[in-house]
Scaffold this active site. Structure first.
Site, PDB file in Angstrom:
ATOM      1  N   ARG A 165       0.823  -1.204   0.000  1.00  0.00           N
ATOM      2  CA  ARG A 165       0.000   0.000   0.000  1.00  0.00           C
ATOM      3  C   ARG A 165       0.864   1.264   0.000  1.00  0.00           C
ATOM      4  O   ARG A 165       0.425   2.326  -0.381  1.00  0.00           O
ATOM      5  CB  ARG A 165      -0.859   0.048   1.278  1.00  0.00           C
ATOM      6  N   ARG A 208       9.545   5.817  -3.599  1.00  0.00           N
ATOM      7  CA  ARG A 208       9.827   6.735  -4.705  1.00  0.00           C
ATOM      8  C   ARG A 208      11.283   7.151  -4.743  1.00  0.00           C
ATOM      9  O   ARG A 208      11.865   7.423  -3.702  1.00  0.00           O
ATOM     10  CB  ARG A 208       9.026   8.025  -4.538  1.00  0.00           C
ATOM     11  N   ARG A 225      -8.565  -6.259  13.820  1.00  0.00           N
ATOM     12  CA  ARG A 225      -7.677  -5.487  14.667  1.00  0.00           C
ATOM     13  C   ARG A 225      -8.486  -4.318  15.195  1.00  0.00           C
ATOM     14  O   ARG A 225      -9.230  -3.685  14.437  1.00  0.00           O
ATOM     15  CB  ARG A 225      -6.512  -5.008  13.794  1.00  0.00           C
ATOM     16  N   ARG A 242       0.693   6.106  16.429  1.00  0.00           N
ATOM     17  CA  ARG A 242       0.848   7.437  15.854  1.00  0.00           C
ATOM     18  C   ARG A 242       0.122   8.480  16.680  1.00  0.00           C
ATOM     19  O   ARG A 242      -0.746   8.155  17.482  1.00  0.00           O
ATOM     20  CB  ARG A 242       0.370   7.479  14.399  1.00  0.00           C
ATOM     21  N   GLU A 276      -2.990   7.009  19.019  1.00  0.00           N
ATOM     22  CA  GLU A 276      -3.689   5.824  18.515  1.00  0.00           C
ATOM     23  C   GLU A 276      -2.939   4.564  18.944  1.00  0.00           C
ATOM     24  O   GLU A 276      -1.772   4.404  18.640  1.00  0.00           O
ATOM     25  CB  GLU A 276      -3.726   5.929  16.977  1.00  0.00           C
ATOM     26  N   TYR A 307      -9.948  -4.621   3.333  1.00  0.00           N
ATOM     27  CA  TYR A 307      -9.231  -3.442   3.818  1.00  0.00           C
ATOM     28  C   TYR A 307      -9.495  -2.285   2.844  1.00  0.00           C
ATOM     29  O   TYR A 307      -8.594  -1.769   2.197  1.00  0.00           O
ATOM     30  CB  TYR A 307      -7.750  -3.828   3.857  1.00  0.00           C
ATOM     31  N   ASP A 353     -10.368   1.400   1.376  1.00  0.00           N
ATOM     32  CA  ASP A 353     -10.336   2.825   1.664  1.00  0.00           C
ATOM     33  C   ASP A 353     -11.664   3.434   1.212  1.00  0.00           C
ATOM     34  O   ASP A 353     -12.451   2.771   0.534  1.00  0.00           O
ATOM     35  CB  ASP A 353      -9.162   3.487   0.931  1.00  0.00           C
TER      36      ASP A 353
HETATM   37  P1  FAD Z   1     -18.105   1.679   8.621  1.00  0.00           P
HETATM   38  O1  FAD Z   1     -17.702   3.098   8.545  1.00  0.00           O
HETATM   39  O2  FAD Z   1     -17.457   0.807   9.637  1.00  0.00           O
HETATM   40  O3  FAD Z   1     -19.689   1.646   8.824  1.00  0.00           O
HETATM   41  C1  FAD Z   1     -20.380   0.519   9.256  1.00  0.00           C
HETATM   42  C2  FAD Z   1     -21.449   0.991  10.221  1.00  0.00           C
HETATM   43  O4  FAD Z   1     -22.285  -0.105  10.574  1.00  0.00           O
HETATM   44  C3  FAD Z   1     -20.858   1.535  11.521  1.00  0.00           C
HETATM   45  O5  FAD Z   1     -21.364   2.815  11.780  1.00  0.00           O
HETATM   46  C4  FAD Z   1     -21.324   0.517  12.559  1.00  0.00           C
HETATM   47  O6  FAD Z   1     -21.556   1.089  13.826  1.00  0.00           O
HETATM   48  C5  FAD Z   1     -22.600  -0.004  11.932  1.00  0.00           C
HETATM   49  N1  FAD Z   1     -22.966  -1.337  12.399  1.00  0.00           N
HETATM   50  C6  FAD Z   1     -22.155  -2.427  12.463  1.00  0.00           C
HETATM   51  N2  FAD Z   1     -22.836  -3.464  12.973  1.00  0.00           N
HETATM   52  C7  FAD Z   1     -24.104  -3.023  13.213  1.00  0.00           C
HETATM   53  C8  FAD Z   1     -25.246  -3.635  13.762  1.00  0.00           C
HETATM   54  N3  FAD Z   1     -25.226  -4.901  14.181  1.00  0.00           N
HETATM   55  N4  FAD Z   1     -26.382  -2.901  13.887  1.00  0.00           N
HETATM   56  C9  FAD Z   1     -26.407  -1.609  13.497  1.00  0.00           C
HETATM   57  N5  FAD Z   1     -25.330  -0.973  12.987  1.00  0.00           N
HETATM   58  C10 FAD Z   1     -24.194  -1.669  12.851  1.00  0.00           C
HETATM   59  N6  FAD Z   1      -9.915   5.385   4.192  1.00  0.00           N
HETATM   60  C11 FAD Z   1      -9.401   6.329   3.369  1.00  0.00           C
HETATM   61  O7  FAD Z   1      -9.817   6.432   2.201  1.00  0.00           O
HETATM   62  N7  FAD Z   1      -8.428   7.202   3.803  1.00  0.00           N
HETATM   63  C12 FAD Z   1      -7.940   7.156   5.068  1.00  0.00           C
HETATM   64  O8  FAD Z   1      -7.068   7.958   5.440  1.00  0.00           O
HETATM   65  C13 FAD Z   1      -8.463   6.163   5.962  1.00  0.00           C
HETATM   66  N8  FAD Z   1      -7.994   6.079   7.217  1.00  0.00           N
HETATM   67  C14 FAD Z   1      -8.525   5.133   8.059  1.00  0.00           C
HETATM   68  C15 FAD Z   1      -8.045   5.081   9.362  1.00  0.00           C
HETATM   69  C16 FAD Z   1      -8.568   4.153  10.252  1.00  0.00           C
HETATM   70  C17 FAD Z   1      -8.052   4.111  11.663  1.00  0.00           C
HETATM   71  C18 FAD Z   1      -9.584   3.248   9.820  1.00  0.00           C
HETATM   72  C19 FAD Z   1     -10.156   2.228  10.761  1.00  0.00           C
HETATM   73  C20 FAD Z   1     -10.051   3.286   8.525  1.00  0.00           C
HETATM   74  C21 FAD Z   1      -9.527   4.224   7.620  1.00  0.00           C
HETATM   75  N9  FAD Z   1     -10.006   4.334   6.315  1.00  0.00           N
HETATM   76  C22 FAD Z   1      -9.474   5.284   5.475  1.00  0.00           C
HETATM   77  C23 FAD Z   1     -11.066   3.424   5.804  1.00  0.00           C
HETATM   78  C24 FAD Z   1     -12.483   4.005   5.959  1.00  0.00           C
HETATM   79  O9  FAD Z   1     -12.762   4.219   7.325  1.00  0.00           O
HETATM   80  C25 FAD Z   1     -13.467   2.975   5.387  1.00  0.00           C
HETATM   81  O10 FAD Z   1     -13.177   2.722   4.040  1.00  0.00           O
HETATM   82  C26 FAD Z   1     -14.931   3.408   5.474  1.00  0.00           C
HETATM   83  O11 FAD Z   1     -15.259   4.121   6.622  1.00  0.00           O
HETATM   84  C27 FAD Z   1     -15.779   2.153   5.424  1.00  0.00           C
HETATM   85  O12 FAD Z   1     -17.158   2.461   5.384  1.00  0.00           O
HETATM   86  P2  FAD Z   1     -18.180   1.309   5.718  1.00  0.00           P
HETATM   87  O13 FAD Z   1     -19.541   1.880   5.544  1.00  0.00           O
HETATM   88  O14 FAD Z   1     -17.824   0.087   4.970  1.00  0.00           O
HETATM   89  O15 FAD Z   1     -17.902   0.917   7.240  1.00  0.00           O
HETATM   90  N1  UDP Z   2       3.899   1.102   7.675  1.00  0.00           N
HETATM   91  C1  UDP Z   2       5.127   1.047   8.302  1.00  0.00           C
HETATM   92  N2  UDP Z   2       5.655   2.188   8.823  1.00  0.00           N
HETATM   93  C2  UDP Z   2       5.011   3.378   8.761  1.00  0.00           C
HETATM   94  C3  UDP Z   2       3.760   3.435   8.105  1.00  0.00           C
HETATM   95  C4  UDP Z   2       3.234   2.274   7.589  1.00  0.00           C
HETATM   96  O1  UDP Z   2       5.730  -0.010   8.398  1.00  0.00           O
HETATM   97  O2  UDP Z   2       5.539   4.384   9.277  1.00  0.00           O
HETATM   98  C5  UDP Z   2       3.341  -0.161   7.147  1.00  0.00           C
HETATM   99  C6  UDP Z   2       2.515  -0.896   8.195  1.00  0.00           C
HETATM  100  O3  UDP Z   2       2.720  -2.288   7.985  1.00  0.00           O
HETATM  101  C7  UDP Z   2       1.096  -0.514   7.847  1.00  0.00           C
HETATM  102  C8  UDP Z   2       1.171  -0.449   6.323  1.00  0.00           C
HETATM  103  O4  UDP Z   2       2.473   0.083   6.056  1.00  0.00           O
HETATM  104  O5  UDP Z   2       0.175  -1.473   8.304  1.00  0.00           O
HETATM  105  C9  UDP Z   2       0.094   0.403   5.680  1.00  0.00           C
HETATM  106  O6  UDP Z   2       0.173   1.689   6.219  1.00  0.00           O
HETATM  107  P1  UDP Z   2      -0.987   2.737   6.083  1.00  0.00           P
HETATM  108  O7  UDP Z   2      -0.526   4.008   6.705  1.00  0.00           O
HETATM  109  O8  UDP Z   2      -1.440   2.740   4.684  1.00  0.00           O
HETATM  110  O9  UDP Z   2      -2.119   2.070   6.992  1.00  0.00           O
HETATM  111  P2  UDP Z   2      -3.475   2.633   7.587  1.00  0.00           P
HETATM  112  O10 UDP Z   2      -3.562   4.101   7.276  1.00  0.00           O
HETATM  113  O11 UDP Z   2      -4.547   1.823   6.924  1.00  0.00           O
HETATM  114  O12 UDP Z   2      -3.366   2.356   9.032  1.00  0.00           O
END
Ligand code: FAD
Ligand code: UDP
Length: 369
Positions: A172, A176, A251, A282, A302, A350, A352
């Site tokens: 991911r 560069r 996780r 982070r 986090e 996984y 985005d």
């Molecule tokens: P969710 O947002 O998880 O929505 C599912 C919903 O269903 C939740 O609100 C939950 O409460 C509800 N639900 C679950 N079970 C039930 C139940 N039994 N009854 C009623 N409701 C329920 N993507 C990016 O593009 N850029 C980023 O920088 C990025 N950073 C991220 C950082 C973190 C820490 C995480 C965890 C994810 C990140 N993502 C990022 C991914 C992004 O969060 C997801 O792609 C997106 O939010 C997924 O949407 P979703 O609707 O599939 O799931």
């Molecule tokens: N990663 C790493 N060092 C860093 C940042 C990322 O080794 O400083 C690795 C780590 O394994 C991580 C993966 O790259 O799970 C993907 O990172 P990303 O930041 O895309 O993950 P997310 O935003 O989904 O947590």
């Protein structure tokens, strides 16, 4: 039977897009959400004039013009470019791995010198095709970066040895041979001005959509299955089937947020702590996502943790064992007939945000004629 055509479980991005698009096509939709608010993991909340990303930092990025235009209907985006830095025992390195990182680490100046260094370090693999994250990382950037910036961070993040993790996780990250600190390779990138929650609010603001928060599907599962012609389920697929084939692994995360009476804490939105001793992975300083100039600042540490029942399942762990088990659940899902599974948890992927949008739009195209 209820008056609704669909019950959407989960008011995250997937559920909201499905509801919005189906409502536009004249369908009646009921959305239930177990949390007390909508927007799932992209939920943001304004505190001290700052948009706080409550469930982890979210940066929107895509190379797909259609997806970019789609999301821009619901918010205006700023020009934020993600350029996290890594803090390894007080040494600061630019991410993703690029000429700035290589220069700081090895003193090399040209791409040829950097490449030579990586090639020499990659030799420990003896030409082996990478089969796990450790081998993949060494193959991409050599042993020094692997040791300082990847190994401990990844083991903290996933709670597993890098030798037990799939190679694709690290792919991911761009590598560069230019002096470019932009974390993503995508054409479009930014943060919605005014936060993410408004996006989902606007999606769900339709006369054909009724939303109920604070309601868990599993407290009335049988009733919902009996009363709704179709259900779109965006929660955990293994939980839907009562874990009957076994548990998928996730996780989870723990967030510690504090308001500080200073203007600028770390000078960057995202700082990764890549050593084993720092317990968090982070620190996010939210105001820097929107170039904030408020007198105070809000930071979030986090921590990554093993998921157990009752925790939020933030990340699916897409290793061989889990993907195999997911396929079996998918088979059950197909036999279920009137339930469509979607989103990060329903598809156990996984994803985005841009991938969730693409998947939700595809789902509506297939489903709602
Ligand atoms: P969710 O947002 O998880 O929505 C599912 C919903 O269903 C939740 O609100 C939950 O409460 C509800 N639900 C679950 N079970 C039930 C139940 N039994 N009854 C009623 N409701 C329920 N993507 C990016 O593009 N850029 C980023 O920088 C990025 N950073 C991220 C950082 C973190 C820490 C995480 C965890 C994810 C990140 N993502 C990022 C991914 C992004 O969060 C997801 O792609 C997106 O939010 C997924 O949407 P979703 O609707 O599939 O799931
Ligand atoms: N990663 C790493 N060092 C860093 C940042 C990322 O080794 O400083 C690795 C780590 O394994 C991580 C993966 O790259 O799970 C993907 O990172 P990303 O930041 O895309 O993950 P997310 O935003 O989904 O947590």
């Amino acid at each position: 039977m209820s008056k609704y055509d669909y019950l959407v479980v989960g008011a995250g991005l997937f559920g909201a897009i499905f509801a919005h698009e189906a409502a536009k096509k004249g369908k009646m939709i009921k959305v239930i959400e177990k949390r007390e608010h909508i927007a799932g993991n992209i939920y943001t909340k304004e505190v001290e004039g700052i948009q706080v990303h409550e469930y982890g930092a979210h940066i929107f990025h895509t190379s797909d013009k259609e997806i970019w235009e789609y999301i821009n209907q619901f918010a205006e985006f700023n020009r934020y470019t993600n350029s996290p830095v890594a803090n390894y025992k007080g040494e600061i390195y630019n991410l993703p791995f690029n000429m700035n990182t290589f220069n700081k680490l090895w003193g090399v100046v040209t791409p040829a010198e950097a490449q030579e260094k990586i090639e020499a370090q990659r030799a420990v693999l003896n030409g082996k095709v990478p089969e796990n994250l450790e081998e993949q990382a060494i193959s991409l950037v050599g042993t020094d970066i692997y040791q300082k910036l990847i190994k401990d961070y990844t083991e903290k993040q996933w709670g597993k040895k890098t030798t037990e993790l799939p190679a694709f996780i690290i792919r991911r990250l761009p590598v560069r041979l230019t002096y470019d600190n932009n974390y993503f390779n995508d054409t479009y990138q930014g943060i919605p001005i005014g936060g993410y929650t408004q996006i989902v609010e606007k999606m769900l603001d339709h006369e054909n959509i009724d939303v109920e928060t604070g309601t868990d599907f599993f407290s009335h599962k049988e009733e919902y299955l009996a009363n709704y012609p179709k259900i779109v389920f965006t929660g955990m697929i293994d939980q839907f089937f009562d874990y009957q084939l076994g548990e998928l692994e996730y996780r989870s995360l723990r967030f510690e947020t504090e308001t500080l009476d200073i203007e600028n804490y770390q000078g960057n939105a995202v700082v990764n702590y890549t050593d084993a001793d720092t317990p968090y992975t982070r620190i996010i300083e939210h105001k820097h996502f929107e170039f904030g100039t408020q007198p105070k600042t809000i930071i979030t540490k986090e921590y990554s943790k093993t998921w157990s029942k009752g925790d939020e399942p933030y990340y699916p762990i897409n290793n061989e064992r889990n993907n195999h088990l997911y396929k079996k659940y998918k088979q059950l899902a197909e036999e279920q007939g009137n339930v469509i599974f979607g989103g990060r948890l329903g598809h156990y992927r996984y994803y985005d945000m841009h991938q969730v949008i693409a998947a939700a739009l595809q789902c509506v195209r297939n489903e709602v004629k």
